[in-house]
Write a protein that holds these residues in place. Structure first.
Motif, mmCIF file in Angstrom:
data_model
loop_
_atom_site.group_PDB
_atom_site.id
_atom_site.type_symbol
_atom_site.label_atom_id
_atom_site.label_comp_id
_atom_site.label_asym_id
_atom_site.label_seq_id
_atom_site.Cartn_x
_atom_site.Cartn_y
_atom_site.Cartn_z
ATOM 1 N N THR A 17 43.262 35.369 37.132
ATOM 2 C CA THR A 17 43.374 36.508 36.221
ATOM 3 C C THR A 17 44.453 36.254 35.170
ATOM 4 O O THR A 17 44.253 36.518 33.979
ATOM 5 C CB THR A 17 43.691 37.776 37.039
ATOM 6 O OG1 THR A 17 42.630 37.960 37.977
ATOM 7 C CG2 THR A 17 43.816 38.998 36.163
ATOM 8 N N ASP A 40 35.652 41.036 38.846
ATOM 9 C CA ASP A 40 36.351 41.222 40.122
ATOM 10 C C ASP A 40 36.592 42.718 40.331
ATOM 11 O O ASP A 40 37.241 43.363 39.499
ATOM 12 C CB ASP A 40 37.682 40.457 40.070
ATOM 13 C CG ASP A 40 38.434 40.529 41.391
ATOM 14 O OD1 ASP A 40 37.965 41.234 42.314
ATOM 15 O OD2 ASP A 40 39.488 39.873 41.500
ATOM 16 N N ASN A 44 41.956 43.671 38.356
ATOM 17 C CA ASN A 44 43.311 43.250 37.942
ATOM 18 C C ASN A 44 43.382 42.872 36.468
ATOM 19 O O ASN A 44 44.367 43.149 35.794
ATOM 20 C CB ASN A 44 43.776 42.041 38.769
ATOM 21 C CG ASN A 44 44.054 42.416 40.199
ATOM 22 O OD1 ASN A 44 44.228 43.603 40.506
ATOM 23 N ND2 ASN A 44 44.078 41.433 41.092
ATOM 24 N N ASP A 130 36.547 36.423 34.369
ATOM 25 C CA ASP A 130 37.514 36.365 35.469
ATOM 26 C C ASP A 130 36.788 36.693 36.773
ATOM 27 O O ASP A 130 36.230 37.776 36.921
ATOM 28 C CB ASP A 130 38.627 37.393 35.210
ATOM 29 C CG ASP A 130 39.695 37.347 36.296
ATOM 30 O OD1 ASP A 130 39.923 36.258 36.868
ATOM 31 O OD2 ASP A 130 40.303 38.398 36.581
ATOM 32 N N CYS A 131 36.793 35.743 37.714
ATOM 33 C CA CYS A 131 36.033 35.924 38.959
ATOM 34 C C CYS A 131 36.918 36.367 40.109
ATOM 35 O O CYS A 131 38.139 36.205 40.083
ATOM 36 C CB CYS A 131 35.332 34.612 39.319
ATOM 37 S SG CYS A 131 34.056 34.185 38.122
#
Ligand SMILES: Nc1ncnc2c1ncn2[C@@H]1O[C@H](COP(=O)(O)OP(=O)(O)OP(=O)(O)O)[C@@H](O)[C@H]1O
Ligand SMILES: [Mg+2]
Length: 260
Positions: A17, A40, A44, A130-131
């Motif tokens: 992230t 995600d 975040n 973003d994973c």
């Protein structure tokens, strides 16, 4: 057409992230139109860029549901500007987790994000995804939707074997669902430089993956989490810091590799 890169590592807390936010901020400051997609359910990245998701807000989950139901929503629907940075976010919240579970028996499941991203590619120069810390169906979606994959690695806990798990997932997706997918690069995230295990893992990674491991290594900085707590990238939070400089160097390396 925009370039799409997934930031992937099934290990938690390695800097995925932080890399999405700060690399995205560097590209944006280089004049690119950047979209960050939060895949995600922890949300975040959304929070780290000052986006507090409301329950009724249209998020990436809604966009994927629309795609699943054949609804052709406005491509910009739900995309919001970051609070302090010149980039755009497609946010996520914990409802994405329930959605992931509901996808289990859905044959089209791996292709949803790809269909979403195809609608965005003409509006943005660069899309970073973003994973979550898993190689589950949402990360699979990100890999099917992307041109390339970036893997941040903390060599204290994660060596060649851990990276091999990701690269074999990448190879599987490449064979079956996305022949163009390639490994963009491996970023060494070094919280501190002292441990022997860490140094050995870095050497092994460089030996195994050669120039796929970026020359730039990301140093540790307490300012990383401080900036995120304020909802902004490091470069918006402060004018100079060694981690900012490293992210700028990394962004330059990525662009230089693209021009080769
Ligand atoms: N270079 C760094 N130096 C110091 N702290 C960092 C650095 N990079 C990230 N952090 C901090 O470490 C924590 C984990 O980083 P981050 O959230 O980016 O990891 P992640 O891989 O996205 O985690 P997850 O798998 O849970 O999504 C955060 O508090 C972040 O601020
Ligand atoms: Mg994360």
């Amino acid at each position: 057409m925009g370039k799409v890169t997934a930031i992937v590592n099934q290990k938690g807390g390695v800097g995925k992230t932080t890399t999405a936010i700060n690399l995205g901020a560097c590209f944006a400051r280089m004049g690119e139109r950047v979209l960050l997609i939060d895949m995600d359910g922890q949300g975040n990245m959304s929070r780290g860029l000052g986006c507090k998701v409301k329950r009724s807000q249209y998020t990436i989950r809604n966009a994927l549901v629309d795609i699943m139901n054949g609804i052709d929503a406005d491509p910009m629907k739900g995309i919001v500007p970051a609070k302090y940075d010149p980039l755009y976010i497609m946010p996520a919240d914990k409802q994405l987790l329930a959605f992931e579970r509901s996808l289990k028996n859905e044959p089209e499941a791996p292709y949803l994000l790809r269909k979403y991203v195809e609608k965005q590619q003409w509006s943005f120069d660069r899309i970073l995804i973003d994973c979550s810390p898993s190689l589950g169906v949402l990360t699979q979606n990100a890999l099917v939707a992307s041109h390339s994959v970036m893997i941040p690695v903390d060599p204290e806990f994660f060596g060649v074997e851990g990276v091999e798990q990701i690269t074999s997932t990448i190879n599987g997706i490449q064979r079956k669902m996305n022949p163009e997918l390639y490994l963009e690069g491996i970023v060494i995230v070094r919280r501190n430089n002292v441990s022997i295990a860490k140094r050995t893992n870095v050497e092994n990674l460089r030996q195994r993956y050669g120039d796929k491991v970026y020359k730039t290594e990301l140093p540790s900085s307490v300012k990383a989490s401080e900036a995120q707590a304020h909802g902004m990238s490091l470069i918006s939070y402060m004018s100079w810091n060694h981690l900012i400089r490293a992210y700028q160097a990394l962004a330059n390396e990525v662009v230089a590799n693209e021009q080769q």
